[in-house]
Motif scaffolding. Structure first.
Motif, PDB file in Angstrom:
ATOM      1  N   UNK A   1     -27.163 -18.842   6.099  1.00 30.81           N
ATOM      2  CA  UNK A   1     -26.323 -17.864   6.792  1.00 30.81           C
ATOM      3  C   UNK A   1     -25.928 -18.226   8.220  1.00 30.81           C
TER       4      UNK A   1
ATOM      5  N   UNK B   1     -23.410 -20.979   8.418  1.00 27.50           N
ATOM      6  CA  UNK B   1     -22.046 -20.533   8.164  1.00 27.50           C
ATOM      7  C   UNK B   1     -21.451 -19.888   9.398  1.00 27.50           C
TER       8      UNK B   1
ATOM      9  N   UNK C   1     -36.275 -27.014  -0.125  1.00 25.90           N
ATOM     10  CA  UNK C   1     -35.299 -26.186  -0.823  1.00 25.90           C
ATOM     11  C   UNK C   1     -35.889 -25.448  -2.020  1.00 25.90           C
TER      12      UNK C   1
ATOM     13  N   UNK D   1     -36.588 -22.220  -2.783  1.00 25.64           N
ATOM     14  CA  UNK D   1     -36.318 -20.907  -2.200  1.00 25.64           C
ATOM     15  C   UNK D   1     -37.243 -19.826  -2.727  1.00 25.64           C
TER      16      UNK D   1
ATOM     17  N   UNK E   1     -32.502 -14.277   4.965  1.00 30.78           N
ATOM     18  CA  UNK E   1     -31.854 -15.593   5.075  1.00 30.78           C
ATOM     19  C   UNK E   1     -32.130 -16.432   3.836  1.00 30.78           C
ATOM     20  N   UNK E   2     -33.389 -16.356   3.356  1.00 35.48           N
ATOM     21  CA  UNK E   2     -33.738 -17.147   2.170  1.00 35.48           C
ATOM     22  C   UNK E   2     -32.962 -16.643   0.962  1.00 35.48           C
TER      23      UNK E   2
ATOM     24  N   UNK F   1     -30.136 -15.062   0.950  1.00 35.17           N
ATOM     25  CA  UNK F   1     -28.722 -15.395   1.119  1.00 35.17           C
ATOM     26  C   UNK F   1     -28.468 -16.845   0.705  1.00 35.17           C
ATOM     27  N   UNK F   2     -29.384 -17.728   1.147  1.00 35.89           N
ATOM     28  CA  UNK F   2     -29.221 -19.149   0.841  1.00 35.89           C
ATOM     29  C   UNK F   2     -29.301 -19.396  -0.657  1.00 35.89           C
TER      30      UNK F   2
ATOM     31  N   UNK G   1     -18.414 -21.913   2.772  1.00 37.65           N
ATOM     32  CA  UNK G   1     -19.570 -21.323   2.115  1.00 37.65           C
ATOM     33  C   UNK G   1     -20.453 -22.454   1.647  1.00 37.65           C
ATOM     34  N   UNK G   2     -21.591 -22.605   2.339  1.00 37.03           N
ATOM     35  CA  UNK G   2     -22.448 -23.759   2.083  1.00 37.03           C
ATOM     36  C   UNK G   2     -23.519 -23.453   1.051  1.00 37.03           C
ATOM     37  N   UNK G   3     -23.986 -22.191   1.002  1.00 31.72           N
ATOM     38  CA  UNK G   3     -25.145 -21.847   0.170  1.00 31.72           C
ATOM     39  C   UNK G   3     -24.918 -22.110  -1.305  1.00 31.72           C
ATOM     40  N   UNK G   4     -25.996 -22.186  -2.086  1.00 28.49           N
ATOM     41  CA  UNK G   4     -25.894 -22.404  -3.531  1.00 28.49           C
ATOM     42  C   UNK G   4     -25.437 -21.127  -4.179  1.00 28.49           C
TER      43      UNK G   4
END
Lengths: 198, 291
Positions: free
Chosen positions: A59, A62, B165, B167, B193-194, B196-197, B284-287
């Motif tokens: 988050x 981003x 990684x 999570x 945060x976790x 969201x990731x 948008x970087x997250x998986x």
């Protein structure tokens, strides 16, 4: 096709100051180049330090990239690279998080470079650039030769300049994005430091 | 460290503060010791031994072996059979990257005293220093089976899992922390945060609720506010979101953005929020659907 990767004194100094402010954690940041840069021979004119905690969480990354992107548009720059220093002193390989972030950057700026700090070569009196570069092109990571990495105006002048900054302990005033999130009034652009670096 | 602390009593109080708050100000500690306290060591009394330990560890952090050796020899003189001093010796080997020697000493200490938590934790850091994260995780999980209430250890394990990684396992660690301290806004924010990731609509929902709780407990938590904004906007633009909830989400994100602009005392708060909302779609970087 040997393409060169150049770092301005400002970008290089910021990378080193960031590493010195948080020597006990991993750090990362993005590198900026002028808009319309030739991705074959890229010159990084600035560096924006990102985090020193939990680099793998999405988050805040981003949020940071969005704000940096906004800034870039007003300043005629683009996010064109990424730098990283590992937590462990001997670690010389990029971790999966760094690779993922750099691959994302490469989607917008082909042949983005991932600059890794060689922790062992850092010292208060800098004698080596302490950086190694790998480049993401055609879906593969390629290590760049040392000769293809240049610090402007020249390596020696930049190293002397950085050593002076370190002796004045300017890294204590350096602000990264994590610091900004802890205290929103801190300036992650480090505008006040810029004049001291130049 | 702008102020010049001339009086040794001020320095002593400052170091005591840092000891209690567990601050990592190694460079400053060593400088203060060299400039001020070293000359007044005799006046410190019993606190002097705590100060020596603190300066020793700070010196190791700065790789100032001269100061470290001085402190260690003084401590060794006073407490020759102490397990605590032995652990400091192991730390010195660790700082010199002589990990085998360090591990030998730590194993000896643990054999003599099975309840010695600090030595077990140093083993974890030895593995971590060498980049052997998997071994560090194993050592730390074994430790936590015995010392389940150690919050610092759960946090460290969470950090290790995040670096790998993993999570779900990282989230589990934070859940343990939340059991101990359910009103700690930092733990709530970390959990969000976790989640969201990890990505995915359901995880975004969980992240949003944890960010909300964190922001409720501390309206100045910038990460929680940004997180609220991100989760709300992502959820509102997701097809899975029912339309009545969309309006709620958008309102929530606007509230968070306003809070942020207020915190920043920004005059052009509209510009600030539109800049961020504009950039939402691009990165948008997250998986999203992987993990």
């Amino acid at each position: 096709m040997a393409s060169t990767c150049e770092l301005s004194k400002l970008a290089y100094s910021k990378i080193i100051l960031h590493a010195f402010k948080y020597p006990h954690t991993a750090i990362n940041g993005v590198l900026l180049a002028n808009e319309g840069s030739n991705s074959q021979s890229v010159k990084y004119v600035d560096a924006i330090p990102l985090f020193h905690h939990n680099l793998g969480l999405a988050p805040m990354l981003e949020v940071a990239l969005m704000q940096i992107d906004s800034y870039c548009r007003t300043a005629g720059l683009v996010i064109a690279g990424y730098y990283h220093a590992s937590e462990a002193v001997a670690e010389m390989n990029p971790d999966p998080v760094s690779q993922k972030i750099c691959e994302k950057i490469a989607e917008y700026f082909p042949n983005a470079c991932l600059v890794l700090i060689n922790n062992r070569q850092l010292s208060m009196q800098m004698t080596q650039t302490s950086l190694s570069v790998i480049q993401y092109s055609d879906g593969k990571w390629k290590v760049k030769d040392k000769e293809n990495l240049k610090i402007l105006p020249n390596n020696e002048a930049a190293l002397n300049s950085v050593s002076t900054l370190l002796s004045k302990k300017l890294y204590k005033k350096f602000v990264d994005f994590d610091d900004h999130l802890d205290d929103i009034h801190q300036d992650w652009l480090n505008v006040s430091l810029k004049s001291m670096i130049d | 460290m702008e102020k010049q602390y001339k009086h040794w009593e001020d320095v002593r109080d400052l170091l005591r503060n840092w000891r209690e708050e567990n601050c990592r100000q190694s460079e400053d500690v060593v400088d203060l010791w060299n400039e001020v306290l070293a000359n007044h060591f005799g006046k410190l009394g019993d606190e002097g031994w705590l100060v020596l330990e603190q300066v020793f560890i700070a010196a190791l952090d700065c790789h100032n072996m001269e100061v470290a050796n001085f402190c260690l020899s003084k401590l060794n003189q006073e407490f020759p059979d102490s397990l605590r001093v032995k652990r400091l010796k192991a730390m010195k080997y660790e700082a010199s990257e002589k990990y085998e020697h360090a591990l030998d000493i730590l194993d000896l200490i643990i054999k003599k005293d099975e309840t010695n938590a600090a030595s077990r934790k140093r083993k974890v850091t030895i593995y971590k220093s060498q980049g052997m994260i998997i071994e560090a995780i194993k050592e730390l999980t074994d430790y936590l089976r015995i010392f389940m209430a150690d919050q610092e250890a759960w946090m460290e394990l969470c950090d290790l899992y995040i670096s790998q990684q993993e999570w779900n396992k990282a989230a589990f660690c934070v859940e343990e922390l939340l059991l101990h301290s359910p009103f700690n806004h930092l733990y709530l924010q970390r959990y969000a945060e976790i989640k969201y990731t990890q990505g995915g609509y359901e995880n975004l929902e969980v992240a949003r609720s944890y960010y909300s709780q964190a922001a409720k407990l501390n309206p100045k938590n910038v990460r929680a506010l940004y997180g609220l904004m991100l989760t709300s906007v992502h959820m509102a633009s997701n097809s899975k979101c029912p339309s009545q909830k969309k309006k709620e989400r958008i309102k929530l994100s606007e509230w968070a953005t306003n809070q942020l602009s207020q915190l920043q005392d920004s005059n052009d708060s509209k510009l600030f929020s539109s800049q961020i909302l504009e950039g939402m779609g691009n990165l948008q970087i997250g998986n999203d659907s992987k993990n």
